[in-house]
Design an enzyme around this catalytic site. Structure first.
Site, mmCIF file in Angstrom:
data_model
loop_
_atom_site.group_PDB
_atom_site.id
_atom_site.type_symbol
_atom_site.label_atom_id
_atom_site.label_comp_id
_atom_site.label_asym_id
_atom_site.label_seq_id
_atom_site.Cartn_x
_atom_site.Cartn_y
_atom_site.Cartn_z
ATOM 1 N N ASN A 297 22.853 -4.998 39.897
ATOM 2 C CA ASN A 297 23.575 -3.992 40.681
ATOM 3 C C ASN A 297 23.597 -2.705 39.864
ATOM 4 O OD1 ASN A 297 25.333 -2.451 42.166
ATOM 5 N ND2 ASN A 297 27.175 -3.626 41.620
ATOM 6 N N LYS B 222 24.642 0.155 40.714
ATOM 7 C CA LYS B 222 25.787 1.006 41.069
ATOM 8 C C LYS B 222 25.313 2.458 41.275
ATOM 9 C CE LYS B 222 28.599 -2.097 38.372
ATOM 10 N NZ LYS B 222 29.918 -2.392 37.903
ATOM 11 N N HIS C 138 31.870 -5.408 47.288
ATOM 12 C CA HIS C 138 31.978 -5.337 45.813
ATOM 13 C C HIS C 138 33.380 -4.844 45.453
ATOM 14 C CE1 HIS C 138 31.365 -4.024 41.687
ATOM 15 N NE2 HIS C 138 30.341 -4.871 41.663
ATOM 16 N N GLU D 185 34.433 -2.765 43.434
ATOM 17 C CA GLU D 185 34.600 -1.305 43.318
ATOM 18 C C GLU D 185 34.779 -0.679 44.694
ATOM 19 O OE1 GLU D 185 31.149 -0.645 40.894
ATOM 20 O OE2 GLU D 185 32.169 -1.664 39.244
ATOM 21 N N GLU E 186 33.195 -12.664 41.255
ATOM 22 C CA GLU E 186 33.295 -11.643 40.222
ATOM 23 C C GLU E 186 34.756 -11.344 39.918
ATOM 24 O OE1 GLU E 186 29.560 -9.126 39.994
ATOM 25 O OE2 GLU E 186 30.805 -8.190 41.495
ATOM 26 N N GLY F 142 32.448 -4.837 33.957
ATOM 27 C CA GLY F 142 32.283 -3.633 33.159
ATOM 28 C C GLY F 142 33.234 -3.545 31.973
ATOM 29 N N SER G 15 30.262 -8.825 33.314
ATOM 30 C CA SER G 15 29.789 -8.703 31.925
ATOM 31 C C SER G 15 28.775 -9.777 31.535
ATOM 32 C CB SER G 15 30.981 -8.679 30.957
ATOM 33 O OG SER G 15 31.802 -7.558 31.227
HETATM 34 C C1 PEP Z 1 28.937 -5.801 38.894
HETATM 35 O O1 PEP Z 1 28.773 -4.612 39.055
HETATM 36 O O2 PEP Z 1 28.885 -6.534 39.869
HETATM 37 C C2 PEP Z 1 29.153 -6.317 37.535
HETATM 38 C C3 PEP Z 1 29.351 -7.595 37.397
HETATM 39 O O3 PEP Z 1 29.159 -5.423 36.505
HETATM 40 P P1 PEP Z 1 29.052 -5.749 34.920
HETATM 41 O O4 PEP Z 1 27.919 -6.732 34.747
HETATM 42 O O5 PEP Z 1 28.751 -4.434 34.265
HETATM 43 O O6 PEP Z 1 30.352 -6.335 34.486
#
Ligand code: PEP
Length: 248
Positions: A9, A11, A94, A96, A166, A172, A212
């Site tokens: 992803n 973003k 997601h 975000e 998630e 992040g 992460s």
């Molecule tokens: C994501 O954007 O879905 C995500 C898991 O980000 P990160 O791997 O940076 O934690």
């Protein structure tokens, strides 16, 4: 047998030229053929990415979509627009988007239905906040999110859907859920699907972990029985890291 699926992803990162550079770097090595690889690039890069990915086997995803086919929704992108580009998947719900753009469970459900109608495979994100986890609410929240996202979805469509667990506190932040915690929540999600549909259906759906994910922790996560893949944010922007993750 569920085929592992690892999705990057990106973003709100990468202009069109930067997208093409990163795709070029990802094309050079051989990805493990046993893994389905998906890149979720920004809307502006989708068309060029589609051309650049031709013949690679790498699938293309959008990061969001509206549920309507057209209309007065300034700034939105419709499933028809994505379909014409040849998008295979779309990330829906997601965290975000839930956090910063008021994406409700109801909208997530509308988007999932619309994506399925247009043969775009939804990657539906669910996950709890740190407060919810510390308050012992994580399982309840995730269960609710899954059930609401799948409201009115037929059993036959479940195979088309990927669920990404998630935990928001792990996105992040550099903090990863332990592989056991991630596996337990993926098992719970599978059970929720088994209860709503049946045992055959629950074995078909692919469930990713996201939060992460890095080259150093992917192997341990993928060794877990209930984890069928990963949704990768930050590390998917670095070709070397993403290649290591896919070839775990
Ligand atoms: C994501 O954007 O879905 C995500 C898991 O980000 P990160 O791997 O940076 O934690």
């Amino acid at each position: 047998m569920r085929k592992p699926i690892i999705a990057g992803n990106w973003k709100m990162n990468k202009t069109i030229s930067e997208t093409l550079e990163l795709i070029e770097a990802l094309k050079a090595p051989k990805f493990d053929e046993g893994v389905e690889v998906v890149l979720a690039v920004p809307f502006t890069s989708l068309s060029e990415a589609k051309k650049a990915l031709e013949g690679t086997g790498i699938k293309l995803a959008a990061q969001n979509m509206h549920w309507e086919e057209q209309g007065a929704f300034t700034g939105e992108i419709s499933p028809l627009m994505l379909k014409e580009i040849g998008v295979d998947y779309c990330i829906i719900g997601h965290s975000e988007r839930r956090q910063y753009f008021n994406e409700s469970d109801e909208r997530v459900n509308k988007k999932v239905k619309s994506a399925l109608k247009h043969k775009i495979r939804p990657i539906v994100c669910v996950g709890e906040t740190l407060e919810e986890r510390e308050g012992g609410q994580a399982e309840k929240i995730v269960k609710e999110q899954v059930l609401k996202a799948l409201e009115g979805i037929d059993k036959g469509d479940i195979e088309e859907i990927v669920i990404a667990y998630e935990p928001i506190w792990a996105i992040g932040t550099g903090k990863t859920a332990s592989s056991d915690d991630a596996n337990n929540m993926c098992r719970l999600i599978r059970e929720v699907i088994g209860n709503k549909y049946d045992d055959t259906t629950k074995e078909k759906i692919r469930i990713q972990y996201g939060g992460s994910v890095k080259p150093s922790n992917i192997k341990e996560l993928m060794e877990k029985e209930e984890i069928d893949g990963a949704l990768v944010g930050g590390a998917s922007l670095v070709a070397e890291d993403f290649i290591k993750i896919v070839n775990y």
